[in-house]
Design a protein around this motif. Structure first.
Motif, PDB file in Angstrom:
ATOM      1  N   GLU A   1      48.714 136.623  54.530  1.00 11.10           N
ATOM      2  CA  GLU A   1      49.798 136.675  54.846  1.00 11.10           C
ATOM      3  C   GLU A   1      50.436 135.381  54.620  1.00 11.10           C
ATOM      4  N   ALA A   2      51.272 134.795  53.541  1.00 13.21           N
ATOM      5  CA  ALA A   2      52.542 133.702  53.131  1.00 13.21           C
ATOM      6  C   ALA A   2      53.649 134.006  53.214  1.00 13.21           C
ATOM      7  N   ARG A   3      54.717 132.813  53.754  1.00  9.13           N
ATOM      8  CA  ARG A   3      55.740 132.769  54.065  1.00  9.13           C
ATOM      9  C   ARG A   3      56.238 131.894  52.590  1.00  9.13           C
ATOM     10  N   VAL A   4      57.965 132.188  52.210  1.00 11.88           N
ATOM     11  CA  VAL A   4      58.636 131.863  51.192  1.00 11.88           C
ATOM     12  C   VAL A   4      59.440 131.838  51.207  1.00 11.88           C
ATOM     13  N   ARG A   5      60.076 129.596  52.003  1.00  9.66           N
ATOM     14  CA  ARG A   5      61.090 129.802  52.079  1.00  9.66           C
ATOM     15  C   ARG A   5      61.838 129.340  51.507  1.00  9.66           C
ATOM     16  N   LEU A   6      63.065 130.325  51.053  1.00  8.32           N
ATOM     17  CA  LEU A   6      64.364 130.278  49.958  1.00  8.32           C
ATOM     18  C   LEU A   6      65.433 129.278  50.191  1.00  8.32           C
ATOM     19  N   HIS A   7      65.523 129.446  51.222  1.00 12.49           N
ATOM     20  CA  HIS A   7      66.459 128.435  51.572  1.00 12.49           C
ATOM     21  C   HIS A   7      66.565 127.969  53.047  1.00 12.49           C
ATOM     22  N   PRO A   8      66.914 127.001  54.015  1.00 16.37           N
ATOM     23  CA  PRO A   8      66.629 126.664  54.791  1.00 16.37           C
ATOM     24  C   PRO A   8      66.668 127.320  56.033  1.00 16.37           C
ATOM     25  N   GLU A   9      68.017 129.154  56.506  1.00 12.88           N
ATOM     26  CA  GLU A   9      67.911 129.679  56.576  1.00 12.88           C
ATOM     27  C   GLU A   9      67.140 131.265  56.243  1.00 12.88           C
ATOM     28  N   VAL A  10      66.343 131.310  55.346  1.00 13.42           N
ATOM     29  CA  VAL A  10      65.792 132.431  54.237  1.00 13.42           C
ATOM     30  C   VAL A  10      64.271 132.537  54.802  1.00 13.42           C
ATOM     31  N   VAL A  11      63.357 133.321  55.235  1.00 13.24           N
ATOM     32  CA  VAL A  11      62.444 133.116  54.860  1.00 13.24           C
ATOM     33  C   VAL A  11      62.073 134.719  54.390  1.00 13.24           C
ATOM     34  N   ALA A  12      61.158 134.382  53.679  1.00 15.26           N
ATOM     35  CA  ALA A  12      60.315 136.062  53.060  1.00 15.26           C
ATOM     36  C   ALA A  12      58.791 136.474  53.130  1.00 15.26           C
ATOM     37  N   SER A  13      57.923 136.855  53.856  1.00 16.36           N
ATOM     38  CA  SER A  13      57.333 136.909  54.241  1.00 16.36           C
ATOM     39  C   SER A  13      56.440 138.347  52.902  1.00 16.36           C
TER      40      SER A  13
ATOM     41  N   LEU B   1      83.809 122.736  49.564  1.00 18.26           N
ATOM     42  CA  LEU B   1      83.087 122.855  49.210  1.00 18.26           C
ATOM     43  C   LEU B   1      81.597 123.327  49.513  1.00 18.26           C
ATOM     44  N   GLY B   2      81.344 122.092  50.014  1.00 19.97           N
ATOM     45  CA  GLY B   2      79.598 122.121  50.449  1.00 19.97           C
ATOM     46  C   GLY B   2      79.521 123.824  51.104  1.00 19.97           C
ATOM     47  N   MET B   3      80.330 123.989  52.047  1.00 18.91           N
ATOM     48  CA  MET B   3      80.526 124.751  52.167  1.00 18.91           C
ATOM     49  C   MET B   3      79.917 126.440  51.604  1.00 18.91           C
ATOM     50  N   GLU B   4      80.835 126.495  51.164  1.00 18.04           N
ATOM     51  CA  GLU B   4      80.580 127.509  50.195  1.00 18.04           C
ATOM     52  C   GLU B   4      79.673 127.750  48.928  1.00 18.04           C
ATOM     53  N   ARG B   5      79.193 126.465  49.089  1.00 18.14           N
ATOM     54  CA  ARG B   5      78.134 126.398  47.492  1.00 18.14           C
ATOM     55  C   ARG B   5      76.650 127.364  48.437  1.00 18.14           C
ATOM     56  N   LEU B   6      76.783 126.029  50.114  1.00 18.59           N
ATOM     57  CA  LEU B   6      75.540 126.314  50.827  1.00 18.59           C
ATOM     58  C   LEU B   6      75.332 128.220  51.055  1.00 18.59           C
ATOM     59  N   GLU B   7      76.539 128.851  51.301  1.00 21.49           N
ATOM     60  CA  GLU B   7      76.959 130.411  51.683  1.00 21.49           C
ATOM     61  C   GLU B   7      76.948 131.448  50.872  1.00 21.49           C
ATOM     62  N   LYS B   8      76.778 130.933  48.960  1.00 19.57           N
ATOM     63  CA  LYS B   8      77.231 131.605  48.292  1.00 19.57           C
ATOM     64  C   LYS B   8      74.812 131.559  47.937  1.00 19.57           C
ATOM     65  N   GLU B   9      74.920 129.883  48.138  1.00 20.00           N
ATOM     66  CA  GLU B   9      72.981 130.066  48.056  1.00 20.00           C
ATOM     67  C   GLU B   9      72.192 131.327  48.277  1.00 20.00           C
ATOM     68  N   LYS B  10      72.804 131.270  49.649  1.00 20.40           N
ATOM     69  CA  LYS B  10      72.050 131.925  51.205  1.00 20.40           C
ATOM     70  C   LYS B  10      72.375 133.439  50.868  1.00 20.40           C
ATOM     71  N   VAL B  11      73.645 133.946  50.382  1.00 16.99           N
ATOM     72  CA  VAL B  11      73.626 135.353  50.341  1.00 16.99           C
ATOM     73  C   VAL B  11      72.052 135.310  48.780  1.00 16.99           C
ATOM     74  N   GLY B  12      72.193 134.561  47.626  1.00 19.92           N
ATOM     75  CA  GLY B  12      71.558 135.160  46.769  1.00 19.92           C
ATOM     76  C   GLY B  12      69.948 134.798  47.549  1.00 19.92           C
ATOM     77  N   ALA B  13      70.173 133.645  48.549  1.00 17.85           N
ATOM     78  CA  ALA B  13      68.039 133.404  48.617  1.00 17.85           C
ATOM     79  C   ALA B  13      68.072 135.325  49.329  1.00 17.85           C
ATOM     80  N   GLN B  14      68.749 135.450  50.138  1.00 14.44           N
ATOM     81  CA  GLN B  14      68.560 137.001  51.164  1.00 14.44           C
ATOM     82  C   GLN B  14      68.482 137.753  50.124  1.00 14.44           C
ATOM     83  N   ALA B  15      69.041 138.116  49.209  1.00 20.62           N
ATOM     84  CA  ALA B  15      68.565 138.894  47.963  1.00 20.62           C
ATOM     85  C   ALA B  15      67.512 138.492  47.390  1.00 20.62           C
TER      86      ALA B  15
END
Length: 162
Positions: free
Chosen positions: A140-152, A65-79
């Motif tokens: 320049e600023a970076r935004v950490r949306l998820h532990p594996e996703v950072v946007a500039s 369940l934790g891995m599924e939720r983390l993956e879902k959060e990662k997909v949302g953060a990538q969007a």
């Protein structure tokens, strides 16, 4: 009386984390923690459960369940990161005649502008600035949306017109 003495002598308690606890553990991890931390924080907030034999059997489903939720959060953060890429945020601030700011541009200011732009909440702690901003210009600023996703994001700091 003897039980209380034994509890005081226990240096750690084994728990299974059922939620991510930042800087402590991820969902599904089994860790030893201080008894007071488990008793006063983790267990009442249902962030962890005692690592009993029955709970250890449930561990695999908790991890899944934790891995599924983390993956879902990662997909949302990538969007969200795709929405943010190439975005320029303009901040109007008070400044002196030399272009020096009265104060500084804070991560809270940047997070508030991004929240308005995206129409969703961005936490100020997820905004990363390389250095404090005390002058007008582009940064320049970076935004950490998820532990594996950072946007500039590009910040345009402009003088507020009186």
């Amino acid at each position: 009386m003897i039980e209380q003495t034994l509890l005081n002598e226990v240096h750690s308690v084994r728990v299974i984390f059922v939620e991510d606890v930042p800087n402590v553990a991820r969902t599904g991890e089994v860790k030893d923690v201080k008894p007071g931390y488990a008793r006063n924080y983790l267990l009442p907030k249902r962030l962890a459960v005692a690592a009993t034999p029955q709970e250890l059997q449930r561990l695999e489903s908790i991890r899944k369940l934790g891995m599924e939720r983390l993956e879902k959060e990662k997909v949302g953060a990538q969007a969200i990161a795709e929405q943010l890429e190439g975005v320029s945020v303009t901040l109007k601030v008070r400044s002196g005649p030399t272009g020096r700011l009265y104060g500084a541009v804070t991560t809270a200011m940047v997070a508030q502008e991004l929240s308005t732009l995206l129409e969703r909440e961005i936490d100020r702690r997820s905004v990363l600035l390389e250095d404090t901003i005390h002058e007008l210009g582009a940064f320049e600023a970076r935004v950490r949306l998820h532990p594996e996703v950072v946007a500039s994001v590009t910040l345009e700091v402009e003088a507020m017109e009186d």
